[in-house]
Design a protein around this motif. Structure first.
Motif, PDB file in Angstrom:
ATOM      1  N   ASP A 650       0.858  -1.181   0.000  1.00 26.00           N
ATOM      2  CA  ASP A 650       0.000   0.000   0.000  1.00 26.00           C
ATOM      3  C   ASP A 650       0.892   1.228   0.000  1.00 26.00           C
ATOM      4  N   LEU A 651       0.694   2.090  -0.989  1.00 24.60           N
ATOM      5  CA  LEU A 651       1.583   3.235  -1.148  1.00 24.60           C
ATOM      6  C   LEU A 651       1.609   4.101   0.104  1.00 24.60           C
ATOM      7  N   HIS A 776       5.641   4.892 -14.596  1.00 26.09           N
ATOM      8  CA  HIS A 776       5.630   4.136 -13.343  1.00 26.09           C
ATOM      9  C   HIS A 776       4.244   4.071 -12.735  1.00 26.09           C
ATOM     10  N   LEU A 777       3.265   4.522 -13.505  1.00 24.44           N
ATOM     11  CA  LEU A 777       1.935   4.625 -12.896  1.00 24.44           C
ATOM     12  C   LEU A 777       0.957   3.625 -13.486  1.00 24.44           C
ATOM     13  N   GLY A 778       1.460   2.479 -13.886  1.00 25.01           N
ATOM     14  CA  GLY A 778       0.483   1.488 -14.345  1.00 25.01           C
ATOM     15  C   GLY A 778       0.780   0.864 -15.690  1.00 25.01           C
ATOM     16  N   MET A 779       1.864   1.266 -16.357  1.00 24.68           N
ATOM     17  CA  MET A 779       2.165   0.607 -17.635  1.00 24.68           C
ATOM     18  C   MET A 779       2.935  -0.682 -17.370  1.00 24.68           C
ATOM     19  N   SER A 780       2.679  -1.698 -18.202  1.00 23.31           N
ATOM     20  CA  SER A 780       3.454  -2.933 -18.070  1.00 23.31           C
ATOM     21  C   SER A 780       4.782  -2.762 -18.806  1.00 23.31           C
ATOM     22  N   ASN A 896      -0.923  22.227 -41.434  1.00 21.71           N
ATOM     23  CA  ASN A 896       0.098  22.006 -40.410  1.00 21.71           C
ATOM     24  C   ASN A 896      -0.571  21.477 -39.157  1.00 21.71           C
ATOM     25  N   PRO A 897      -0.406  20.203 -38.851  1.00 18.77           N
ATOM     26  CA  PRO A 897      -1.151  19.652 -37.718  1.00 18.77           C
ATOM     27  C   PRO A 897      -0.539  20.067 -36.385  1.00 18.77           C
ATOM     28  N   TRP A 898      -1.354  19.989 -35.330  1.00 16.62           N
ATOM     29  CA  TRP A 898      -0.855  20.139 -33.964  1.00 16.62           C
ATOM     30  C   TRP A 898      -0.520  18.749 -33.451  1.00 16.62           C
ATOM     31  N   PRO A 899       0.296  18.718 -32.373  1.00 16.12           N
ATOM     32  CA  PRO A 899       0.573  17.383 -31.801  1.00 16.12           C
ATOM     33  C   PRO A 899      -0.736  16.711 -31.437  1.00 16.12           C
ATOM     34  N   PRO A 900      -0.891  15.443 -31.767  1.00 18.40           N
ATOM     35  CA  PRO A 900      -2.169  14.768 -31.508  1.00 18.40           C
ATOM     36  C   PRO A 900      -2.340  14.509 -30.007  1.00 18.40           C
ATOM     37  N   TYR A 901      -3.589  14.420 -29.577  1.00 14.90           N
ATOM     38  CA  TYR A 901      -3.882  14.086 -28.183  1.00 14.90           C
ATOM     39  C   TYR A 901      -3.986  12.572 -28.100  1.00 14.90           C
ATOM     40  N   LYS A 902      -3.207  11.956 -27.203  1.00  9.73           N
ATOM     41  CA  LYS A 902      -3.213  10.482 -27.182  1.00  9.73           C
ATOM     42  C   LYS A 902      -3.877   9.981 -25.910  1.00  9.73           C
ATOM     43  N   LYS A 903      -4.741   8.982 -26.090  1.00  4.35           N
ATOM     44  CA  LYS A 903      -5.376   8.356 -24.928  1.00  4.35           C
ATOM     45  C   LYS A 903      -4.301   7.695 -24.069  1.00  4.35           C
ATOM     46  N   ARG A 904      -4.464   7.737 -22.753  1.00  4.18           N
ATOM     47  CA  ARG A 904      -3.458   7.169 -21.849  1.00  4.18           C
ATOM     48  C   ARG A 904      -3.880   5.816 -21.297  1.00  4.18           C
ATOM     49  N   THR A 905      -2.896   5.042 -20.882  1.00  3.17           N
ATOM     50  CA  THR A 905      -3.220   3.800 -20.174  1.00  3.17           C
ATOM     51  C   THR A 905      -3.845   4.204 -18.838  1.00  3.17           C
ATOM     52  N   PRO A 906      -4.755   3.369 -18.323  1.00  4.01           N
ATOM     53  CA  PRO A 906      -5.424   3.736 -17.065  1.00  4.01           C
ATOM     54  C   PRO A 906      -4.406   3.857 -15.926  1.00  4.01           C
ATOM     55  N   LEU A 907      -4.708   4.754 -15.009  1.00  5.23           N
ATOM     56  CA  LEU A 907      -3.848   4.960 -13.846  1.00  5.23           C
ATOM     57  C   LEU A 907      -3.976   3.799 -12.871  1.00  5.23           C
ATOM     58  N   HIS A 908      -2.879   3.447 -12.217  1.00  6.92           N
ATOM     59  CA  HIS A 908      -2.942   2.495 -11.115  1.00  6.92           C
ATOM     60  C   HIS A 908      -3.732   3.172  -9.985  1.00  6.92           C
TER      61      HIS A 908
END
Length: 1903
Positions: A650-651, A776-780, A896-908
């Motif tokens: 437990d953190l 470090h917040l939930g990616m494998s 000229n595109p802007w940086p794309p918004y990327k969906k994130r992996t769910p948070l731990h």
């Protein structure tokens, strides 16, 4: 000398003096046999005593070195003492063998060797292998032999050059899997090895102890404590040299195998033996003295020798865990006051150690015992002691390691090594050669500590961990200084000084690497993690690095001296802190290991708390300073991460209180802000090194030990602290608080205006990274690997190896992702496509690259990850450019595109709190303010800022708080917030909240004040002010004016709250509310007053207006759901994925509408109110100025673009015409040749002055040419298969069958028997070292060229060419050149007059030719007088001569004869024609279409050569033309003249040479009819030669048959054109001599099994004549500009014949074509043949053999080739890298092999240098006339030598991923790349190295 030796021997001298000469050997053997017999008896006491006495006498340590120590010069020279030593060794060998032969003894012992282990020991630079598939330990290595004997196909292995030395692990199952053992070590052979007979090694057991004791005595004797003033290395090395034979003898013993090793082990570890011999108690004076020297040495090393009574050394392990507790840091720093004074340089260790004050470890005795006590109990221990004392001599190290296969020894030695560990560290610190010594130490320790079983045993029995940690701590303590971080005066913290040699030279790495090595074993790491005392000590050690290398920002002037200490600092943190950390982390992977993590975290926090106390830290970091080194923070962060990710802890149970969290976040945050400052150039006065630090901090090898833990720690803090506090801290740290105001003007007290924008961008970017990074917040692990790989590939296409290098791998090899592992390859193939290397000839050699797949760009491109991982800011741009290109190409988005918004992996779940940052008022106020400022066009805001603001809003919408119950939040309730900006903290509802008025503080000059006169009246009584103005508004919206908002005040308030909330013990820390001076505006600043702005916007309305602003249209936004209600339900809408700001705004509005009905309604409402048009801005004068400036700039830019485009198109068209090197296909003939036939004068363009005009006598024009000597022709062989590069001793290449060799033999044969001057007209030279002339086709005036050369000479910056040698680059196309070929005045294409077919008879033409040749100087008179043109012609002729070496020009027996020049000149023409033929593929079938891409300058060359050839006249009687066309009567009289040598018979002449001689002797320009006439006449001679050669080739029967068949048809009408008739006649003429007689020799030499049919005869004759026809046709093509016909291969002969006019035009093609039909005899065929044959007849009378050989001319040469290389590079490497050089018989350091002839040479080797030329340069002159192509064996690279320059060409061997491996650094298997090799061969044949390769440098003959 001998007398001295004899005297020194003492004792009985019988053995030396009385025995006769050959005696000693026999006598020794006899004595040995006698002793052995005596010892074998059951009662062997007498024998033993006798042996002892003998050994006493022979192995007397006083003897040999006494000479050396006495300083007698001869001693070193191996005089007396040397001899005595050898005698002693002889005795030992005899005694060991017990009277037998020593070699037989060795063989006998070897038979008992249970060789289960290889154990081969090697030293630095040895080539070994490492297989990761088979290795258990990461340090596993194999010798080449074991590797190749084992099966490693498909494994992940590589070859490497050993840095420190190593040993082969084959057979050791502790280190590698058994499947990888080689054939020899697979069998567990110990079972079938018989037992060792007792008497075999009996003598060894007696002799060896004395021998080793003798060696130790020598070592004691030879060691003198180095005095302070004398460097001691010399003396030590002298001693070691004298001991070389003894140590080698021991080494040989170890190689005898297991049986002998176990005897040695007994001897080395036996304590009784050691005691008896070394105690020094006996009456022997010598032994006493020796023991004293030993004690002195111990003492001087700062070691005590405990008396036997109190042995508390290493033997008895202390009970329980160690008690190495440190008495807190405070005590330490007191002691450290004097550190600086200790005289580090003092050589005499005893004093130095006495003075040094160090951190006392509490258990005094324990510490002493580790650091200072040594007690030697066996030979092994003392031997190791001396090995260390003498700084690890290589031989001793090898001996000690060779013993390791013996298990008992291995354990004993490891314990001994550990016992001496502290002593090793001390010696290392004092050593001058710490590098060499480090390597030797690691060489030993890696063999011991890689074995887990052994490491565990030593840890348990000898406290290995205690020792290591203590020793490391002790080592670092010697270089501590006071930390200046935070509170300079009162700081109690100490850090290592990065400027010290210890850190700068990495002296600590052997100890650290051992530590990392043992921590990789689970059992050892467990002990470490369980031992609290050790952890405390270790954290103490780590804290020495906390805050090291502090940077202070220079504010005034640039720093004078840029320190480079940061290398040392980063290396130290990575090696000494991070790597052990990763090692420990790799054992904390499962739930069971929770306890370990708790321990580490606990002591880490304690150390951090101590650190904060020591630096007096409360809450404000000191300004303008930063250290990138916070290893304690990073330990804490990484263990937290592991705990949550793998151990299910437990953190919160691991986190400290709020106050500590607030402290923890400050320093990592400071680093992030400093990064932004550095990139904003605020640290520019600190020099480049600060940029270097910022880059290293994020660089791939460091990032996961530095920036990643820092960001993670900040994420943890952010998830647990008050969000408002955190956000305000961020903006305060980034110094942009003042910027965040609604007012259009503000005053920033701590930041210059030019830095504001980039700091604001930095702050927002940091927030985006903080909130969206999930490493470090939930990616494998696999997701992380994929994200890293995608980020790297998006920046640039990458090679496989650079990807491996760029993906941050866990520094500890045993953990998870190993590069090259399965997951790496599978992820790579999932995200990237492989682009095989392409080869444009002339382009650079490309490598195989990986490029992202389309779907990766579409869905996975993550700009956040890219920003985090870029070392250079330009890489972010590069990624965006590639993304833009992808969208354009796939048609997804044009602009000229802007940086794309990327969906994130769910948070731990543990980190959910992080998202509160997005829902806090502070952030919303900042976002609102920035949106407003952007909309109002305030200064210093960029698109990047807007992009990040929108990104944060979108993140907030994506992660909206769950507990928000839609609309129920009553807006007017008691929730009314203190600052009246926003009602709640949820972004979704705050977005629609309208803000009417804002109170701002503005400078008095601000425009807001002018507009709003009311603002000044009553700024305090806000309410009344508002009511008076706008009562209605207030009733509708329940909100007052938003207050002046100060982030800083906000943060202070929160800090105070938190601290008060936190435990009562924290009271003492609370300071009064702290208001630093810097926030109050200094006097210089304009006065601030408060103004109230009318805003009336919400975030939603601002967004909609932004949409209008970005699209440039009013009312551009229309809610899409009004048309399609479905759109609110769909989760993902692809059309919004990619796009620019407009798309982003639309996407956000859509998401806002989806999340709440209210928002949807309000958006619609805002859109309905037609937005009033924005009033046109009044433009002030100043603004107008800037606008004008902008416009002007824009126009200038457009003009420039236009010019550039024009220039580019010009250049392109020029390139197309000029650079044929690159494109043989689109051939555009040279301007010269395109002139119309009727033009009388050719016109030339000068590329320097740009004028056009004819070439004239006084101002001649010339062609830019490159002259180079070439031996390519000489490399032709008669076999189309190229020779193979030899890769075994048997294969060799002999150059006997090359074209050059054959021609050489022919010429020397002719010169033996015939007159020299005539020989030189009978052949051509230039097969080797011929001069080849090539041009780029550009012309210039010769006087322009001279002034161009002058300007080059004065220009100092020259790249790679030497103007003094006449080299330059063509002014137009930059092609390399070194001369100018003058163009002959007049037309180049002969006018019609010359071309008309003539009706003259052949006879008339023959006469004309003869007359024209006889007329000397038939050139226009004007030229023979000195004109500019003739001068130039002469000078270019000189250039041509000087191009090649003298040996390739002078073939005459009388040096300097004119015949030589004559021969040389027509041979130049021959060389150029032959080479052109080769470039066309060896035949003219393809016609003129593909001239192999060369523009030709043959026409001009011919003029120059002809002019010079006409200076020589051939005496008319010798002129071959006469012999060809007339019958000479008095032949015999000429032959009868015996004194002088005869002329070469005309049938032995080379016809092509004759052709060139005839043509060059004619006045130029030549007439076509004369040319045809010469070709016709020469063809008759050629045909006769073919018949003669055929007749010699046939057998006796063939000849008689042919003779008979021809005789029958002799009188038919076309006899002269009948092959049979002529052949039969030739045979009958030649058989009059002895040519066919010698049957005996002919049997073996000439017999050919083919039966000759008329067809095969015809084929032979055609093949014989073809080369001549080809050269003639080429010549005709160049001289008369006629096209070459193209044809099929089989009809080449007939087509060329008719093109040359040999075939009558009315020739019918129905019956098969016969070559004879081309004949046109000038006189009666049979008469002239008789005349020709008679010349040969008279020669063959005497020399039939040679006569026959000369007749058969081998003319069918195939194209030249480089050697054929093997498929796998390893085959070349294994053979050549150990091969000895044939010249110097050494193994070269840099071996190379010539790819033309296969010669093995030493590159740069001084051993093979001749007259200041190194071997490669010399070989390039001999083999290629100045061009050499060498493969460097150790680098796999090809190097080209061209004359005085060289270049690295690249490699033709690539690995499986299409990459080169220069210098074999990666050591992966390499395979031949055929395309590259073909390109290389093509460049060699076409002589284009100079044009295509760009990086040339001078080699100064040193290669």
């Amino acid at each position: 000398m001998a007398a001295a030796a004899a005297a020194a021997v003492g004792g009985p001298q019988a053995a030396q003096s009385e025995v006769p000469e050959q005696g000693p050997a026999l006598d020794k053997a006899a004595t040995a046999a006698h002793l052995k017999a005596a010892l074998s008896r059951p009662d062997n006491r007498a024998g033993a005593e006798e042996l002892q006495a003998l050994l006493e006498r022979v192995l007397n340590a006083e003897r040999p070195l006494a000479g050396a120590a006495g300083g007698e010069e001869a001693a070193g020279g191996g005089g007396g003492p040397g001899a005595a030593e050898e005698d002693a060794l002889e005795w030992c060998k005899c005694l060991l063998a017990g009277g037998g032969g020593y070699d037989e003894f060795c063989a006998a012992v070897r038979a008992y060797d249970p060789a289960a282990l290889c154990g081969l020991v090697w030293t630095a630079n040895f080539v070994a292998y490492r297989c990761r598939t088979c290795g258990i330990s990461p340090c596993m290595s194999l010798c080449a032999e074991c590797f190749h004997q084992g099966d490693h196909t498909g494994h992940d292995f590589n070859m490497f050059r050993s840095q420190a030395g190593g040993a082969c692990d084959c057979g050791d199952s502790n280190v590698m899997r058994e499947s990888g053992f080689c054939r020899r070590h697979q069998i567990k052979s110990s079972s079938n090895i018989p037992c060792v007979p007792k008497d075999l090694l009996m003598m060894s057991e007696f002799v060896l102890p004395r021998f080793i004791f003798c060696l130790i005595q020598y070592l004691r004797e030879g060691y003198n404590e180095p005095a302070a003033d004398v460097p001691s290395e010399k003396d030590l090395n002298k001693v070691l040299q004298l001991l070389e034979p003894q140590i080698s003898f021991l080494e040989d013993l170890t190689k005898m195998g297991g049986a002998m090793r176990s005897v040695l082990t007994q001897v080395l570890t036996n304590q009784q033996n050691y005691k008896d011999l070394t105690s020094g108690l006996g009456e022997n004076a010598c032994a006493k003295k020796s023991h004293e020297k030993y004690l002195i040495a111990l003492k001087s090393s700062g070691l005590t020798y405990p008396e036997d009574k109190l042995v508390y050394g290493m033997q008895e392990p202390s009970a329980g865990t160690s008690t190495l507790l440190v008495q807190g840091l405070t005590g330490a720093s007191g002691a450290l006051g004097q550190v600086e004074s200790s005289d580090e340089e003092d050589q005499d260790g005893s004093q130095g150690l006495g003075k040094r004050k160090r951190v006392k470890l509490s258990s005094g005795t324990k510490d002493q015992s580790i650091m200072d006590v040594l007690k030697h109990k066996s030979f092994l221990e003392e031997l190791l002691f001396w090995t260390i004392k003498y700084e690890f001599p290589q031989k001793m190290v090898t001996f000690l390691l060779n013993m390791l296969p013996d298990q008992e020894y291995k354990v004993a030695f490891t314990k001994t090594f550990v016992q001496h560990y502290a002593f090793i560290m001390k010696t290392l610190k004092k050593s001058h050669e710490s590098d060499t010594m480090s390597n030797r130490i690691v060489h030993i320790s890696v063999q011991l500590f890689s074995n887990e079983e052994l490491a565990r045993q030593v840890t348990e029995e000898c406290q290995l961990l205690d020792i290591m940690v203590t020793v490391l701590l002790y080592m670092m303590e010697s270089c501590l200084i006071k930390s200046e971080l935070q509170d300079e005066e009162n700081s109690l913290h100490v850090v290592v000084n990065c400027g010290e040699a210890l850190l700068k030279n990495n002296t600590y790495w052997p100890l650290v690497s051992d530590f990392i090595n043992i921590l990789s074993h689970q059992s050892v790491a467990k002990r470490f993690l369980e031992d609290h005392g050790l952890l405390v000590t270790w954290m103490n050690f780590v804290s020495f690095f906390q805050g090291m290398n502090l940077n202070k920002r220079e504010l005034n002037e640039h720093v004078e001296f840029e320190s480079q200490t940061y290398y040392a600092a980063f290396a130290a943190e990575l090696e000494a802190c991070a790597q052990p950390m990763w090692g420990l982390l790799s054992h904390c992977k499962v739930r069971e290991t929770q306890e370990y993590t708790r321990n580490v975290v606990r002591y880490c926090l304690e150390a951090l708390q101590d650190w904060f106390d020591a630096i007096n830290f409360v809450d404000e970091p000191a300004p303008n300073q930063v250290s990138f080194h916070l290893p304690l923070h990073r330990y804490y962060a990484m263990f937290l991460s592991k705990a949550v990710k793998c151990q299910e802890l437990d953190l919160d149970s691991l986190l400290p209180d709020q106050e500590m969290l607030m402290k923890l976040m400050i320093h990592p945050l400071q680093i992030q802000a400093s990064l932004a400052e550095i990139h904003s150039n605020m640290w520019v006065r600190n020099g480049l090194q600060i940029k270097g630090q910022a880059m290293t901090y994020v660089q791939s090898h460091f990032c996961n030990s530095m920036i990643d833990p820092d960001i993670y720690l900040l994420q943890v803090c952010a998830s647990r602290l008050d969000p408002d506090y955190f956000i305000s801290s961020v903006f305060e740290r980034f110094k942009v608080v003042d910027l965040l105001t609604m007012a259009s003007q503000h005053h920033n007290t701590i930041l210059d205006v030019e830095h504001e924008r980039s700091m604001l961008e930095g702050a927002l970017t940091f927030l985006v990274i903080l909130l969206s990074l999930r490493l470090h917040l939930g990616m494998s692990d696999d997701e992380i690997l994929r994200a890293e790989m995608v980020a790297q590939l998006c920046m640039n296409d990458r090679t496989h190896s650079s990807l491996l290098d760029l993906i941050p791998e866990n520094p500890n090899p045993k953990s998870g992702i190993i590069p090259g592992s399965y997951s790496f390859e599978s992820v790579l193939s999932a995200v990237a496509d492989f682009k095989a290397p392409v080869f444009e000839p002339g382009g650079s050699m490309q490598q195989g690259m990986y490029t992202p797949k389309a779907e990766v760009w579409d869905q996975e491109f993550d700009p956040v990850m890219v920003i985090l991982r870029t070392v250079y800011r330009r890489d972010v741009q590069s990624a965006m450019d590639r993304y833009t290109a992808f969208l354009k190409q796939s048609g997804k988005f044009p602009g000229n595109p802007w940086p794309p918004y990327k969906k994130r992996t769910p948070l731990h779940p543990s980190y959910k709190g992080l998202m509160r940052l997005l829902h806090c008022k502070t952030l919303h106020i900042v976002l609102f303010t920035l949106l407003y400022k952007i909309l109002m066009d305030h200064q210093n805001l960029s698109e990047h800022v807007l992009c990040m603001v929108l990104y944060l809003i979108e993140l907030g919408l994506e992660n909206s708080a769950e507990d928000d119950s839609e609309e129920e939040v009553s807006m007017g309730g008691p929730e009314r917030c203190h600052d009246s900006w926003f009602p709640g903290s949820n972004l979704v509802s705050n977005m629609r909240h309208f803000i009417n008025y804002v109170r701002v503080r503005v400078p008095e000059t601000a425009p807001e004040l002018k507009r709003d006169s009311l603002a000044g009246t009553s700024s305090d009584d806000l309410g009344s002010l508002q009511n008076s103005r706008r009562p209605k508004v207030l009733q509708r919206e329940n909100s007052g004016t938003a207050q002046v908002f100060s982030l800083v005040a906000e943060r202070r308030k929160k800090f105070q709250e938190i601290i008060n909330r936190s435990s009562s013990e924290a009271n003492q820390v609370i300071r009064p509310p702290y208001t630093p001076k810097k926030w109050s505006a200094p006097g210089s600043a304009p006065q601030l007053t408060t103004a109230i702005l009318e805003i009336k916007e919400s975030i939603l309305s601002l967004l909609i207006k932004l949409h209008h602003k970005l699209s440039g249209k009013q009312n551009s936004y229309y809610p899409p759901w009004l048309d399609d209600i479905e759109i609110l339900i769909q989760p993902e809408i692809p059309k919004y994925n990619h796009g620019d700001g407009i798309t982003a705004v639309e996407r956000i509005l859509l998401k806002a509408a989806m999340q709440s009905r209210m928002n949807k309604r309000i958006i619609e409402e805002i859109c309905r109110k037609v937005t009033p048009p924005v009033p046109p801005k009044k433009i002030t004068a100043a603004e107008k100025k800037t606008l004008d400036k902008e416009e002007r700039r824009q126009k200038a830019r457009e003009r420039q673009q236009k010019l550039l485009a024009e220039f580019a198109s010009r250049q392109k068209s020029f390139m197309e015409t000029a650079m044929d090197v690159d494109s043989p296909e689109n051939e555009i003939p040279m301007e010269i040749a395109t002139a119309e036939p009727q033009v009388s004068e050719a016109v030339y363009d000068c590329v320097i002055c740009g004028q056009s005009g004819p070439s004239s006598e006084d101002r001649p024009a010339g062609l830019v040419v490159l002259l180079q000597a070439s031996s390519v022709l000489g490399q032709c062989r008669d076999n189309a298969e190229p020779k193979k590069l030899p890769i075994t001793e048997e294969e060799q290449i002999f150059p006997w069958d090359t074209c050059a060799a054959v021609h050489d033999v022919r010429l020397s044969l002719l010169q033996r028997y015939f007159k020299d001057s005539s020989c030189l007209l009978a052949v051509s030279i230039g097969w080797e070292g011929g001069v080849y002339v090539q041009t780029c086709g550009h012309t210039l005036h010769i006087d322009c060229h001279k002034s161009y050369m002058e300007s080059l000479r004065n220009d100092q910056v020259l790249q790679g060419f030497s103007v003094d040698k006449g080299e330059f680059t063509c002014p137009l196309c930059r092609q390399f050149a070194n001369s100018v070929l003058p163009c002959y005045p007049g037309s180049n294409v002969e006018s019609n007059l010359w071309q008309r077919p003539s009706n003259k008879s052949t006879q008339d033409l023959i006469k004309e030719v003869e007359e024209l040749q006889g007329r000397p100087g038939a050139f226009p008179v004007s030229i023979s007088s000195e004109t500019n043109l003739s001068k130039e012609m002469e000078s270019v002729m000189k250039d041509i001569k000087n191009t090649t070496q003298k040996k390739y020009r002078d073939y005459s027996k009388t040096p300097g004869s004119p015949d030589n020049d004559f021969l040389f000149m027509y041979s130049v023409a021959r060389t150029n024609l032959e080479l052109e033929l080769i470039h066309r593929g060896g035949s003219l079938c393809s016609g003129g279409a593909s001239t192999a891409g060369k523009r030709s300058c043959l026409n001009q060359l011919f003029h120059v050569l002809a002019l010079h050839m006409r200076l020589y006249t051939i005496d008319s009687e010798y002129n071959p033309w006469k012999k060809l066309t007339q019958l000479v009567e008095d032949m015999n009289s000429q032959l009868g003249n015996e004194e002088q040598q005869p002329e070469v018979p005309i049938l032995y002449h080379d016809v092509t040479s004759l052709l060139l001689i005839q043509i060059l002797m004619m006045p130029q320009p030549l007439r076509k009819e004369h040319f045809s006439c010469i070709v016709k006449v020469l063809f008759t001679l050629l045909y006769t030669q073919a018949l003669a050669a055929l007749s010699v080739k046939g057998s006796e029967e063939d000849r008689s048959a042919w003779k008979h068949a021809g005789a029958l048809r002799k009188n038919t009408c076309d006899a002269e054109k009948s092959c049979e008739v002529l052949l039969s006649f030739v045979i009958s003429e030649l058989s009059k001599g002895k040519l066919y007689c010698e049957e005996g020799t002919q049997e073996c030499a000439m017999v050919s099994p083919i039966a000759w049919s008329p067809e095969s005869m015809e084929k032979y004759i055609q093949a014989f004549c073809l080369p001549f026809l080809r050269i003639s046709s080429l010549l005709q093509h160049h001289l008369f500009g006629e096209d070459l016909p193209s044809c099929q291969e089989e009809e080449e002969f007939s087509v060329l014949a008719s093109c040359l006019g040999l075939l009558p035009t009315f020739y019918q093609t129905d019956h098969p074509f016969l070559s004879a039909s081309c004949l046109d005899w000038p006189v009666t065929a049979l008469d002239i043949i008789t005349q020709w044959c008679s010349e040969i007849r008279s020669f063959t009378e005497r020399h039939a053999e040679q006569g026959k050989a000369l007749l058969i001319q081998e003319s069918r040469w195939k194209l030249p080739h480089l050697l054929q290389l093997p498929e796998n590079y390893n085959t070349i490497f294994q053979y050549y890298h150990r091969k000895t050089c044939s010249v110097c018989t050494k193994v070269p350091k840099d071996p190379a092999v010539c790819l033309v002839c296969g010669t093995f040479v030493c590159l740069k080797g001084l051993c093979c240098k001749q007259q200041s030329y190194c071997e490669c340069v010399l070989h390039s002159q001999n083999c290629g006339a100045g061009t050499g192509i060498f493969l460097l064996i150790n680098a796999s690279v090809i190097i080209i030598i061209r004359g005085h320059r060289f270049c690295l060409w690249g490699s033709v061997y690539l690995d499986a991923h299409g990459e080169e491996d220069r210098d074999l650094r990666r050591g992966k298997p390499l395979y031949i790349c055929e395309e590259r090799y073909r390109v290389l061969e093509q460049q060699w044949i076409s002589h284009t190295f100079d044009h295509i390769n760009k990086r040339w440098g001078p080699h100064y003959n040193g290669l």
